[in-house]
Design an enzyme around this catalytic site. Structure first.
Site, mmCIF file in Angstrom:
data_model
loop_
_atom_site.group_PDB
_atom_site.id
_atom_site.type_symbol
_atom_site.label_atom_id
_atom_site.label_comp_id
_atom_site.label_asym_id
_atom_site.label_seq_id
_atom_site.Cartn_x
_atom_site.Cartn_y
_atom_site.Cartn_z
ATOM 1 N N ASN A 264 -4.179 9.049 4.122
ATOM 2 C CA ASN A 264 -2.914 8.539 4.653
ATOM 3 C C ASN A 264 -2.805 8.641 6.168
ATOM 4 O OD1 ASN A 264 -1.810 7.799 2.177
ATOM 5 N ND2 ASN A 264 -0.772 9.761 1.875
ATOM 6 N N GLY B 80 3.780 10.652 -8.925
ATOM 7 C CA GLY B 80 4.506 9.537 -9.500
ATOM 8 C C GLY B 80 5.315 8.793 -8.453
ATOM 9 N N HIS C 297 -6.218 -6.114 -1.370
ATOM 10 C CA HIS C 297 -7.027 -6.142 -0.150
ATOM 11 C C HIS C 297 -7.374 -7.556 0.284
ATOM 12 C CE1 HIS C 297 -8.596 -1.695 -0.285
ATOM 13 N NE2 HIS C 297 -7.287 -1.797 -0.092
ATOM 14 N N ARG D 177 0.828 -1.211 0.000
ATOM 15 C CA ARG D 177 0.000 0.000 0.000
ATOM 16 C C ARG D 177 0.861 1.259 0.000
ATOM 17 N NH1 ARG D 177 -3.180 2.894 4.229
ATOM 18 N NH2 ARG D 177 -5.061 3.720 3.224
ATOM 19 N N GLU E 235 2.711 14.351 2.416
ATOM 20 C CA GLU E 235 1.592 13.456 2.139
ATOM 21 C C GLU E 235 1.174 12.593 3.325
ATOM 22 O OE1 GLU E 235 2.862 11.208 -1.304
ATOM 23 O OE2 GLU E 235 3.736 13.016 -2.180
#
Length: 322
Positions: free
Chosen positions: A96, A74, A195, A64, A90
């Protein structure tokens, strides 16, 4: 485990060299470090194998982490950067915050690689290799990782909030977000199959298991409610995405969707009468098709807008620019 990885990836490397025509192939190559740091990949693999053997969930977390890196700016290692005075990164983005993990494993791999060949291997490449090695460590497919990415010198929470798929996204929104990264519907369904391992926080699936909707199996919802109370005190409670084989990379994820047992909204919408139903049906009965498509999609995703040549830098540590 090591011999299995080496043999299977050797075969895939040969096939890849013969058949691949993916973007960025001229810039990235599977043998990028063969001369400058020949032990890089085996060093990374050792770190990943140790981390996953210590905690099986880490395999899902590292896959992940690479995914969330590539979808923002990217595949440039930007997700690893801590906030600075000049940018908010991020890590605290909506999809996140308190969710992405595995940073310490990447830091460990980077430190060990730096000890044998300083300033050569990028954090972005370590993320890509770690994702592949994590898949193999829990019985998933292997693929040849293109290498030669360089690290970004900035990160953006704004871009992360905009580009990362959310657990409440509808199928059209998911398709659009993947198309924006040159990934098609088959890539979307295949990559979502990650998942089949890992866990989710109660806050991400509470709405689904209590909404009495027609797209969720009542018994499944009742079982999950025991792991996720209605009040916010249970927000951080963890539950496996796949109840039956939570630590094994298999195609059970797709059988769960057909049985209306997708834990997240963004999972179940892949089998909801839309254009991706046929792909879910295929993967549920053909594990080899899923495995090969997952591997191909991971390679394709790993080629999203890499920094190469003189762009970016090779960070000394993954959490901060040089």
């Amino acid at each position: 485990m090591g011999s299995r990885l080496s043999f299977s990836c050797m075969v895939l490397t040969i096939l890849f060299m013969i058949f691949s025509s993916l973007p960025c192939q001229a810039q990235l190559s599977s043998n990028f470090y063969d001369n400058t740091c020949p032990n890089a990949l085996s060093t990374i693999r050792s770190v990943i194998d140790t981390a996953v053997s210590r905690e099986q969930r880490m395999a899902a977390s590292l896959i992940r982490l690479h995914f969330h890196d590539c979808f923002v700016q990217g595949c440039d290692g930007s997700i690893l950067l801590e906030d600075t005075a000049s940018f908010t990164g991020e890590r605290t983005a909506r999809n996140n915050d308190q969710s992405v993990r595995g940073f310490e494993v990447i830091d460990d791999a980077k430190a060990q690689v730096e000890s044998i060949c300083p300033g050569i291997v990028s954090c972005a490449d370590i993320l890509a290799v770690a994702a592949r090695d994590s898949s193999v460590a829990v019985g998933g497919p292997c693929w040849t990782v293109n290498l030669g990415r360089r690290d970004s010198t900035t990160a953006s929470r704004t871009l992360a909030d905009r580009d990362l798929p959310a657990f409440t996204d509808s199928l059209p929104i998911l398709i659009s977000k993947f198309e924006n990264k040159d990934l098609n519907e088959r890539d979307l369904v295949a990559l979502s199959g990650a998942h089949t391992i890992g866990q989710a926080r109660c806050v991400t699936f509470r709405g689904r298991i209590y909404n009495n909707a027609s797209d969720i199996d009542p018994d499944f919802a009742s079982t999950r409610q025991s792991q996720c109370p209605t009040d916010s005190n249970g927000d951080g409670n963890l539950a496996p995405l796949d109840l039956e084989t939570p630590n094994t990379f298999d195609n059970n994820y797709y059988s769960n969707l057909i049985a209306r047992r997708g834990l997240l909204e963004s999972d179940q919408v892949l089998f909801s009468g839309g254009s991706t139903d046929s792909i879910v049906n295929e993967y549920s009965t053909d594990s080899s098709s899923f495995n090969s498509d997952f591997a191909a999609a991971m390679v394709k995703m790993g080629n999203i807008d890499p920094l190469t040549g003189s762009q970016g830098e090779i960070r000394r540590v993954c959490t901060a620019v040089n």
